[in-house]
Scaffold this motif. Structure first.
Motif, PDB file in Angstrom:
ATOM      1  N   ASN A  46       0.824  -1.212   0.000  1.00  0.00           N
ATOM      2  CA  ASN A  46       0.000   0.000   0.000  1.00  0.00           C
ATOM      3  C   ASN A  46       0.857   1.260   0.000  1.00  0.00           C
ATOM      4  N   GLU A  47       1.916   1.254   0.791  1.00  0.00           N
ATOM      5  CA  GLU A  47       2.830   2.396   0.810  1.00  0.00           C
ATOM      6  C   GLU A  47       3.574   2.507  -0.526  1.00  0.00           C
ATOM      7  N   PHE A  48       3.938   1.366  -1.077  1.00  0.00           N
ATOM      8  CA  PHE A  48       4.666   1.317  -2.349  1.00  0.00           C
ATOM      9  C   PHE A  48       3.845   1.939  -3.479  1.00  0.00           C
ATOM     10  N   LEU A  49       2.541   1.731  -3.473  1.00  0.00           N
ATOM     11  CA  LEU A  49       1.678   2.206  -4.548  1.00  0.00           C
ATOM     12  C   LEU A  49       1.532   3.736  -4.571  1.00  0.00           C
ATOM     13  N   ARG A  50       2.068   4.407  -3.576  1.00  0.00           N
ATOM     14  CA  ARG A  50       2.053   5.868  -3.592  1.00  0.00           C
ATOM     15  C   ARG A  50       3.125   6.427  -4.522  1.00  0.00           C
ATOM     16  N   LEU A  51       4.059   5.573  -4.915  1.00  0.00           N
ATOM     17  CA  LEU A  51       5.130   6.009  -5.811  1.00  0.00           C
ATOM     18  C   LEU A  51       4.589   6.222  -7.222  1.00  0.00           C
ATOM     19  N   PRO A  52       5.231   7.091  -8.007  1.00  0.00           N
ATOM     20  CA  PRO A  52       4.824   7.245  -9.411  1.00  0.00           C
ATOM     21  C   PRO A  52       5.111   5.967 -10.199  1.00  0.00           C
ATOM     22  N   LEU A  53       4.479   5.830 -11.338  1.00  0.00           N
ATOM     23  CA  LEU A  53       4.664   4.689 -12.257  1.00  0.00           C
ATOM     24  C   LEU A  53       4.131   3.373 -11.692  1.00  0.00           C
ATOM     25  N   THR A  54       3.171   3.461 -10.760  1.00  0.00           N
ATOM     26  CA  THR A  54       2.577   2.245 -10.200  1.00  0.00           C
ATOM     27  C   THR A  54       1.059   2.213 -10.384  1.00  0.00           C
ATOM     28  N   SER A  55       0.507   3.130 -11.146  1.00  0.00           N
ATOM     29  CA  SER A  55      -0.951   3.218 -11.274  1.00  0.00           C
ATOM     30  C   SER A  55      -1.519   2.063 -12.091  1.00  0.00           C
ATOM     31  N   LYS A  56      -2.755   1.734 -11.805  1.00  0.00           N
ATOM     32  CA  LYS A  56      -3.469   0.684 -12.538  1.00  0.00           C
ATOM     33  C   LYS A  56      -3.590   1.037 -14.010  1.00  0.00           C
ATOM     34  N   ALA A  57      -3.876   2.296 -14.285  1.00  0.00           N
ATOM     35  CA  ALA A  57      -4.034   2.735 -15.675  1.00  0.00           C
ATOM     36  C   ALA A  57      -2.757   2.518 -16.480  1.00  0.00           C
ATOM     37  N   LEU A  58      -1.617   2.831 -15.871  1.00  0.00           N
ATOM     38  CA  LEU A  58      -0.342   2.657 -16.569  1.00  0.00           C
ATOM     39  C   LEU A  58      -0.042   1.183 -16.811  1.00  0.00           C
ATOM     40  N   VAL A  59      -0.255   0.362 -15.797  1.00  0.00           N
ATOM     41  CA  VAL A  59       0.020  -1.075 -15.930  1.00  0.00           C
ATOM     42  C   VAL A  59      -0.821  -1.680 -17.043  1.00  0.00           C
ATOM     43  N   TYR A  60      -2.108  -1.382 -17.063  1.00  0.00           N
ATOM     44  CA  TYR A  60      -2.997  -1.924 -18.088  1.00  0.00           C
ATOM     45  C   TYR A  60      -2.672  -1.359 -19.466  1.00  0.00           C
ATOM     46  N   SER A  61      -2.332  -0.092 -19.516  1.00  0.00           N
ATOM     47  CA  SER A  61      -2.013   0.537 -20.795  1.00  0.00           C
ATOM     48  C   SER A  61      -0.797  -0.116 -21.451  1.00  0.00           C
ATOM     49  N   VAL A  62       0.240  -0.338 -20.656  1.00  0.00           N
ATOM     50  CA  VAL A  62       1.454  -0.969 -21.178  1.00  0.00           C
ATOM     51  C   VAL A  62       1.173  -2.402 -21.610  1.00  0.00           C
ATOM     52  N   LEU A  63       0.461  -3.147 -20.775  1.00  0.00           N
ATOM     53  CA  LEU A  63       0.163  -4.542 -21.092  1.00  0.00           C
ATOM     54  C   LEU A  63      -0.714  -4.650 -22.336  1.00  0.00           C
ATOM     55  N   ASP A  64      -1.736  -3.796 -22.447  1.00  0.00           N
ATOM     56  CA  ASP A  64      -2.615  -3.828 -23.621  1.00  0.00           C
ATOM     57  C   ASP A  64      -1.868  -3.474 -24.891  1.00  0.00           C
ATOM     58  N   THR A  65      -0.928  -2.545 -24.787  1.00  0.00           N
ATOM     59  CA  THR A  65      -0.121  -2.158 -25.955  1.00  0.00           C
ATOM     60  C   THR A  65       0.708  -3.333 -26.450  1.00  0.00           C
ATOM     61  N   ILE A  66       1.321  -4.058 -25.519  1.00  0.00           N
ATOM     62  CA  ILE A  66       2.147  -5.217 -25.897  1.00  0.00           C
ATOM     63  C   ILE A  66       1.273  -6.338 -26.455  1.00  0.00           C
ATOM     64  N   ARG A  67       0.111  -6.566 -25.850  1.00  0.00           N
ATOM     65  CA  ARG A  67      -0.793  -7.618 -26.332  1.00  0.00           C
ATOM     66  C   ARG A  67      -1.321  -7.311 -27.728  1.00  0.00           C
ATOM     67  N   ALA A  68      -1.352  -6.045 -28.085  1.00  0.00           N
ATOM     68  CA  ALA A  68      -1.830  -5.649 -29.406  1.00  0.00           C
ATOM     69  C   ALA A  68      -0.819  -5.972 -30.507  1.00  0.00           C
ATOM     70  N   ILE A  69       0.382  -6.362 -30.105  1.00  0.00           N
ATOM     71  CA  ILE A  69       1.433  -6.746 -31.064  1.00  0.00           C
ATOM     72  C   ILE A  69       1.813  -8.199 -30.762  1.00  0.00           C
ATOM     73  N   PRO A  70       1.052  -9.173 -31.271  1.00  0.00           N
ATOM     74  CA  PRO A  70       1.246 -10.591 -30.912  1.00  0.00           C
ATOM     75  C   PRO A  70       2.678 -11.103 -30.993  1.00  0.00           C
ATOM     76  N   PRO A  71       3.437 -10.816 -32.061  1.00  0.00           N
ATOM     77  CA  PRO A  71       4.816 -11.332 -32.096  1.00  0.00           C
ATOM     78  C   PRO A  71       5.665 -10.824 -30.929  1.00  0.00           C
TER      79      PRO A  71
END
Length: 271
Positions: A46-71
């Motif tokens: 919980n304390e760790f999640l206060r740091l930048p670059l740990t948001s749910k939106a960022l995690v999903y955005s990065v993962l969805d971007t990679i999944r959009a490029i199957p190779p």
């Protein structure tokens, strides 16, 4: 082929092979014991999640971007599941069996052991959970297995070992094998973060740990006790074969841990 046979007939090579395999088994044993001795570890997620670059939106955005490029997605998946046990195995084969570099192999093993020890102490003190666990990303398992625990996140040993491998193999960077190993290990940090297995901070602390253990003076490099060299060669060879077989089984399980866990549960009659 003859040179490989000769090296596998060298007790110095077999002893080092066993040392690498046993060190990995030791880490697996620590993971099992952690279920009992790690109960006092403090969860600071919980304390760790206060740091930048740990948001749910960022995690999903990065993962969805990679999944959009199957190779690219499949490449990172392969690199991730190969990353830990596989990178260790490739380094050992290249340094010890192919190059016959006993000194560098000893340095590599010493770095691995120090990294295991320091990371283990950190996990026993405090821990955070991975992005896919925190945000309950579909398609990911949050169960602990023989090969990993969800608390083993910061520092990331995947990335610690990747950095150790690069630092160790750098002197062979002009060789084809060195280039291939550097390339594979360079991809590991991207795979762990882009696939939501680790936070950026796990990678950074993993790199710092790798640099720290790689700077240990050479006089502290682990040496095998002389008594081990007194073992009969046939006995040493048999021990090596058993350990390598077990290591192969562990590696196969590591490629698809969820599938093997389902198989084991079905055999045991568990839901």
């Amino acid at each position: 082929m003859n040179s490989l046979r000769q090296r596998l007939s060298d007790p110095r090579v077999l002893i080092r092979l066993n040392a690498f395999v046993l060190s990995y088994f030791g880490w697996i044993l620590f993971g099992i014991l952690y279920g009992y001795i790690g109960r006092w570890s403090v969860n600071v997620t919980n304390e760790f999640l206060r740091l930048p670059l740990t948001s749910k939106a960022l995690v999903y955005s990065v993962l969805d971007t990679i999944r959009a490029i199957p190779p690219l997605y499949e490449l990172f998946r392969a690199v991730y599941y190969l990353g830990f046990a596989g990178s260790i195995g490739m380094m050992v084969v290249y340094l010890l069996l192919y190059l016959y570099d006993l000194e560098t192999s000893d340095e590599l093993l010493s770095c691995y052991l120090l990294a295991y020890a320091i990371a283990g102490l950190i996990y026993l003190t405090f821990h955070v959970y991975a992005p896919h666990v925190v945000y309950r990303i579909p398609g990911y398992s949050s169960e602990n297995t023989l090969l990993t625990r969800q608390e083993f996140v910061l520092p990331s040993l995947h990335n610690t070992f990747a950095a150790i491998n690069i630092l160790t193999i750098w002197k062979y960077r002009k060789r084809l094998g060195g280039k291939v190993l550097i390339a594979i290990n360079t991809l590991i940090p991207f795979a762990t973060v882009f696939l939501a297995h680790h936070w950026v901070y796990d990678v950074m602390t993993g790199f710092l740990l790798a640099i720290a253990v790689s700077r240990v003076p050479s006089r502290w490099v682990l040496k095998a006790p002389e008594k081990i060299y007194n073992l009969e060669f046939d006995s040493l060879k048999a021990i090596t074969m058993v350990n390598l077989l077990l290591a192969l089984i562990v590696f196969i399980i590591a490629l698809s841990p969820e599938r093997w866990m389902l198989l084991i549960k079905s055999l045991l009659g568990q839901p």
